[in-house]
Design a protein around this motif. Structure first.
Motif, PDB file in Angstrom:
ATOM      1  N   LYS A 296      -0.201  29.671  32.336  1.00  0.00           N
ATOM      2  CA  LYS A 296      -0.879  28.903  31.308  1.00  0.00           C
ATOM      3  C   LYS A 296      -1.635  27.740  31.956  1.00  0.00           C
ATOM      4  CE  LYS A 296       2.428  29.950  27.634  1.00  0.00           C
ATOM      5  NZ  LYS A 296       3.376  29.382  26.630  1.00  0.00           N
ATOM      6  N   PRO A 297      -2.810  27.378  31.449  1.00  0.00           N
ATOM      7  CA  PRO A 297      -3.576  26.275  32.042  1.00  0.00           C
ATOM      8  C   PRO A 297      -2.768  24.983  32.141  1.00  0.00           C
ATOM      9  CG  PRO A 297      -4.928  27.473  30.464  1.00  0.00           C
ATOM     10  CD  PRO A 297      -3.541  28.024  30.342  1.00  0.00           C
ATOM     11  N   ARG A 298      -1.936  24.720  31.152  1.00  0.00           N
ATOM     12  CA  ARG A 298      -1.154  23.478  31.149  1.00  0.00           C
ATOM     13  C   ARG A 298      -0.206  23.417  32.336  1.00  0.00           C
ATOM     14  NH1 ARG A 298       3.791  21.680  28.571  1.00  0.00           N
ATOM     15  NH2 ARG A 298       3.706  19.409  28.291  1.00  0.00           N
ATOM     16  N   LEU A 299       0.341  24.559  32.756  1.00  0.00           N
ATOM     17  CA  LEU A 299       1.260  24.581  33.892  1.00  0.00           C
ATOM     18  C   LEU A 299       0.552  24.141  35.168  1.00  0.00           C
ATOM     19  CD1 LEU A 299       3.975  25.270  35.184  1.00  0.00           C
ATOM     20  CD2 LEU A 299       3.174  27.649  35.415  1.00  0.00           C
ATOM     21  N   ILE A 300      -0.684  24.574  35.358  1.00  0.00           N
ATOM     22  CA  ILE A 300      -1.449  24.173  36.536  1.00  0.00           C
ATOM     23  C   ILE A 300      -1.658  22.663  36.541  1.00  0.00           C
ATOM     24  CG2 ILE A 300      -3.672  24.413  37.710  1.00  0.00           C
ATOM     25  CD1 ILE A 300      -3.817  27.263  36.631  1.00  0.00           C
ATOM     26  N   VAL A 301      -1.989  22.113  35.386  1.00  0.00           N
ATOM     27  CA  VAL A 301      -2.213  20.670  35.289  1.00  0.00           C
ATOM     28  C   VAL A 301      -0.923  19.901  35.579  1.00  0.00           C
ATOM     29  CG1 VAL A 301      -2.838  18.802  33.709  1.00  0.00           C
ATOM     30  CG2 VAL A 301      -4.135  20.939  33.686  1.00  0.00           C
ATOM     31  N   ILE A 302       0.196  20.366  35.074  1.00  0.00           N
ATOM     32  CA  ILE A 302       1.470  19.681  35.299  1.00  0.00           C
ATOM     33  C   ILE A 302       1.844  19.712  36.776  1.00  0.00           C
ATOM     34  CG2 ILE A 302       3.955  19.817  34.862  1.00  0.00           C
ATOM     35  CD1 ILE A 302       3.330  20.682  32.028  1.00  0.00           C
ATOM     36  N   LEU A 303       1.697  20.871  37.412  1.00  0.00           N
ATOM     37  CA  LEU A 303       2.016  20.972  38.835  1.00  0.00           C
ATOM     38  C   LEU A 303       1.138  20.037  39.664  1.00  0.00           C
ATOM     39  CD1 LEU A 303       2.514  24.833  39.242  1.00  0.00           C
ATOM     40  CD2 LEU A 303       4.276  23.071  39.314  1.00  0.00           C
ATOM     41  N   LEU A 304      -0.143  20.007  39.348  1.00  0.00           N
ATOM     42  CA  LEU A 304      -1.050  19.137  40.096  1.00  0.00           C
ATOM     43  C   LEU A 304      -0.722  17.665  39.859  1.00  0.00           C
ATOM     44  CD1 LEU A 304      -3.443  19.017  42.002  1.00  0.00           C
ATOM     45  CD2 LEU A 304      -4.958  19.026  40.015  1.00  0.00           C
ATOM     46  N   SER A 305      -0.328  17.309  38.643  1.00  0.00           N
ATOM     47  CA  SER A 305       0.030  15.913  38.367  1.00  0.00           C
ATOM     48  C   SER A 305       1.249  15.503  39.183  1.00  0.00           C
ATOM     49  CB  SER A 305       0.306  15.724  36.869  1.00  0.00           C
ATOM     50  OG  SER A 305       1.445  16.455  36.454  1.00  0.00           O
ATOM     51  N   CYS A 306       2.195  16.411  39.373  1.00  0.00           N
ATOM     52  CA  CYS A 306       3.371  16.115  40.204  1.00  0.00           C
ATOM     53  C   CYS A 306       2.965  15.891  41.656  1.00  0.00           C
ATOM     54  CB  CYS A 306       4.383  17.255  40.114  1.00  0.00           C
ATOM     55  SG  CYS A 306       5.153  17.459  38.488  1.00  0.00           S
ATOM     56  N   VAL A 307       2.023  16.694  42.145  1.00  0.00           N
ATOM     57  CA  VAL A 307       1.537  16.514  43.518  1.00  0.00           C
ATOM     58  C   VAL A 307       0.853  15.162  43.667  1.00  0.00           C
ATOM     59  CG1 VAL A 307      -0.100  17.389  45.238  1.00  0.00           C
ATOM     60  CG2 VAL A 307       1.319  18.982  43.933  1.00  0.00           C
ATOM     61  N   MET A 308       0.065  14.778  42.673  1.00  0.00           N
ATOM     62  CA  MET A 308      -0.634  13.496  42.740  1.00  0.00           C
ATOM     63  C   MET A 308       0.346  12.322  42.766  1.00  0.00           C
ATOM     64  SD  MET A 308      -3.803  14.201  40.116  1.00  0.00           S
ATOM     65  CE  MET A 308      -4.526  12.568  40.359  1.00  0.00           C
ATOM     66  N   VAL A 309       1.391  12.394  41.953  1.00  0.00           N
ATOM     67  CA  VAL A 309       2.393  11.323  41.948  1.00  0.00           C
ATOM     68  C   VAL A 309       3.105  11.255  43.295  1.00  0.00           C
ATOM     69  CG1 VAL A 309       4.553  10.532  40.923  1.00  0.00           C
ATOM     70  CG2 VAL A 309       2.713  11.379  39.455  1.00  0.00           C
ATOM     71  N   ALA A 310       3.463  12.424  43.847  1.00  0.00           N
ATOM     72  CA  ALA A 310       4.154  12.458  45.135  1.00  0.00           C
ATOM     73  C   ALA A 310       3.267  11.901  46.249  1.00  0.00           C
ATOM     74  CB  ALA A 310       4.581  13.886  45.463  1.00  0.00           C
ATOM     75  N   LEU A 311       1.991  12.298  46.259  1.00  0.00           N
ATOM     76  CA  LEU A 311       1.071  11.792  47.277  1.00  0.00           C
ATOM     77  C   LEU A 311       0.844  10.299  47.104  1.00  0.00           C
ATOM     78  CD1 LEU A 311      -0.890  12.200  49.605  1.00  0.00           C
ATOM     79  CD2 LEU A 311      -2.643  12.853  47.932  1.00  0.00           C
ATOM     80  N   GLY A 312       0.702   9.843  45.849  1.00  0.00           N
ATOM     81  CA  GLY A 312       0.513   8.418  45.615  1.00  0.00           C
ATOM     82  C   GLY A 312       1.685   7.593  46.118  1.00  0.00           C
ATOM     83  N   CYS A 313       2.896   8.070  45.873  1.00  0.00           N
ATOM     84  CA  CYS A 313       4.085   7.359  46.366  1.00  0.00           C
ATOM     85  C   CYS A 313       4.125   7.356  47.889  1.00  0.00           C
ATOM     86  CB  CYS A 313       5.346   8.011  45.806  1.00  0.00           C
ATOM     87  SG  CYS A 313       5.545   7.844  44.009  1.00  0.00           S
ATOM     88  N   GLN A 314       3.710   8.463  48.495  1.00  0.00           N
ATOM     89  CA  GLN A 314       3.678   8.530  49.956  1.00  0.00           C
ATOM     90  C   GLN A 314       2.694   7.520  50.532  1.00  0.00           C
ATOM     91  OE1 GLN A 314       2.381  12.294  51.516  1.00  0.00           O
ATOM     92  NE2 GLN A 314       2.920  11.793  53.612  1.00  0.00           N
ATOM     93  N   LEU A 315       1.510   7.386  49.909  1.00  0.00           N
ATOM     94  CA  LEU A 315       0.516   6.420  50.386  1.00  0.00           C
ATOM     95  C   LEU A 315       1.004   4.985  50.206  1.00  0.00           C
ATOM     96  CD1 LEU A 315      -2.766   8.084  49.049  1.00  0.00           C
ATOM     97  CD2 LEU A 315      -2.010   7.932  51.430  1.00  0.00           C
ATOM     98  N   VAL A 316       1.665   4.720  49.095  1.00  0.00           N
ATOM     99  CA  VAL A 316       2.219   3.378  48.883  1.00  0.00           C
ATOM    100  C   VAL A 316       3.272   3.074  49.947  1.00  0.00           C
ATOM    101  CG1 VAL A 316       3.589   1.956  47.325  1.00  0.00           C
ATOM    102  CG2 VAL A 316       1.719   3.335  46.418  1.00  0.00           C
ATOM    103  N   TRP A 317       4.136   4.046  50.225  1.00  0.00           N
ATOM    104  CA  TRP A 317       5.166   3.843  51.254  1.00  0.00           C
ATOM    105  C   TRP A 317       4.536   3.622  52.622  1.00  0.00           C
ATOM    106  CZ3 TRP A 317      10.082   2.709  51.670  1.00  0.00           C
ATOM    107  CH2 TRP A 317      10.745   2.953  52.875  1.00  0.00           C
ATOM    108  N   ARG A 318       3.467   4.396  52.903  1.00  0.00           N
ATOM    109  CA  ARG A 318       2.770   4.195  54.188  1.00  0.00           C
ATOM    110  C   ARG A 318       2.203   2.798  54.283  1.00  0.00           C
ATOM    111  NH1 ARG A 318      -2.624   7.564  55.371  1.00  0.00           N
ATOM    112  NH2 ARG A 318      -1.203   9.324  54.951  1.00  0.00           N
ATOM    113  N   GLY A 319       1.601   2.319  53.192  1.00  0.00           N
ATOM    114  CA  GLY A 319       1.031   0.981  53.217  1.00  0.00           C
ATOM    115  C   GLY A 319       2.081  -0.100  53.385  1.00  0.00           C
ATOM    116  N   LEU A 320       3.220   0.074  52.740  1.00  0.00           N
ATOM    117  CA  LEU A 320       4.290  -0.918  52.862  1.00  0.00           C
ATOM    118  C   LEU A 320       4.936  -0.901  54.238  1.00  0.00           C
ATOM    119  CD1 LEU A 320       6.045  -0.439  49.396  1.00  0.00           C
ATOM    120  CD2 LEU A 320       4.541  -2.318  50.097  1.00  0.00           C
ATOM    121  N   SER A 321       4.828   0.243  54.931  1.00  0.00           N
ATOM    122  CA  SER A 321       5.445   0.354  56.252  1.00  0.00           C
ATOM    123  C   SER A 321       4.561  -0.179  57.359  1.00  0.00           C
ATOM    124  CB  SER A 321       5.802   1.823  56.538  1.00  0.00           C
ATOM    125  OG  SER A 321       6.672   2.336  55.555  1.00  0.00           O
ATOM    126  N   LEU A 322       3.271  -0.393  57.084  1.00  0.00           N
ATOM    127  CA  LEU A 322       2.352  -0.862  58.124  1.00  0.00           C
ATOM    128  C   LEU A 322       2.584  -2.341  58.428  1.00  0.00           C
ATOM    129  CD1 LEU A 322      -0.959   0.921  57.034  1.00  0.00           C
ATOM    130  CD2 LEU A 322       0.571   1.525  58.901  1.00  0.00           C
TER     131      LEU A 322
END
Length: 324
Positions: A298-324
């Protein structure tokens, strides 16, 4: 010339280890227990055991990376992100010192991962092309627009590489991921690909997509991430593409941009070919599976999966910035 070990193997019996080199040879470092044992073994049995262990280790390493490529390729083709966001952390944590010796530096990790992403994108593009989900009249200008953006980003990356930028962009990406999840019940996120007529797409939206694609190339070059994590939401919520068409178009764009990156990394000798071929072959198979799953999902499933990836990547970038 001394070759750098590609795969590392340690014997549990006596604590010695042996390293498989890029040329297929093996550098032996023996413990006293092993040395004593060798004196009691015939030479022909030592050679046979050596060749057996070498062949088995190569096969096991290839199978492990092949399976990894299938998983990464399936998910990458399903949501249109290529899979580099998964491969790079795994390579860094398990195949770089001190955990492993396959890669000597981050540049080799990125180059090898990008080769797998490239093969994944080729396979996914072919699968979506057979499904008639790629709109070439839109995908081509989008892909070309990412090229100058990527070149510009490479020249000014040092101005945007500080912790403040990583934290700001990471937080924005995580917020957008949450917004996508909350909006996953909207009409835009549930639009069927069969209902979409590309001829009805206004020219103004095409130019908007070209401008956004330039930004995608710029951000991808600065942060070293795939553009699909930005491109797909842009096409769904700004341009009105059905999620499946957005994923297919993003896969085509990724194929073009990854091809340019692979050439550059190959010229700089940043690709370790043994793991690159193994994970790339798996990604080819995985992309076919991911494209089939996307067609049946279903189209909604693709959007949900991608939103989870975006949140995970965003948290990773924030952690990288805080670690610098």
């Amino acid at each position: 010339m001394v070759r750098r070990p590609v795969f590392f193997e340690q014997d549990e019996e006596d604590g010695g280890f042996s390293s498989l080199t890029e040329g297929g040879g093996r550098i032996m470092s023996e413990s006293p227990a092993r040395s004593a044992a060798h004196t009691a073994r015939p030479a022909h049995s030592l050679v046979s055991a050596f060749q057996y262990k070498t062949t088995i280790q190569i096969m096991l390493d290839f199978i492990e990376l092949f399976i990894l490529g299938i998983g990464v390729g399936s998910f990458g083709a399903l949501v249109g992100i290529g899979g580099g966001l998964i491969m790079v952390p795994l390579f860094m944590y398990f195949m770089m010192p001190p955990s492993g010796s396959t890669f000597a530096n981050v540049q080799e990790v990125v180059g090898t991962s990008l080769f797998g992403v490239f093969l994944n994108a080729i396979s996914g593009t072919w699968a979506y092309f057979r499904q008639k989900r790629i709109i070439l009249g839109v995908a081509m200008p989008f892909a070309l627009a990412t090229v100058p953006g990527a070149f510009l980003g490479s020249y000014v990356s040092e101005w945007f590489s500080g912790p403040a930028f990583s934290i700001t962009f990471g937080a924005s990406l995580a917020f957008l991921g949450c917004f996508m999840y909350w909006s996953s019940r909207n009409k835009a996120a549930n639009r069927s690909a069969d209902e979409f007529d590309p001829n009805e797409l206004p020219r103004s939206k095409i130019w908007l997509g070209i401008g956004c694609s330039f930004f995608v190339g710029f951000i991808s070059s600065i942060l070293g991430i795939g553009g699909g994590v930005v491109h797909v939401p842009m096409m769904v919520f700004l341009l009105g593409f059905p999620p499946l068409v957005a994923v297919a178009t993003s896969t085509f764009v990724l194929m073009v941009s990854a091809a340019i990156g692979v050439v550059g990394h190959a010229l700089l000798a940043h690709i370790v070919w043994a793991p690159a071929v193994a994970v790339g072959c798996g990604a080819i198979v995985g992309a076919q599976l991911g494209a089939r799953l996307a067609r049946k999902s279903k189209p909604r499933l693709i959007v949900i999966l991608l939103s989870c990836v975006m949140v995970a990547l965003g948290c990773q970038l924030v952690w990288r910035g805080l670690s610098l």
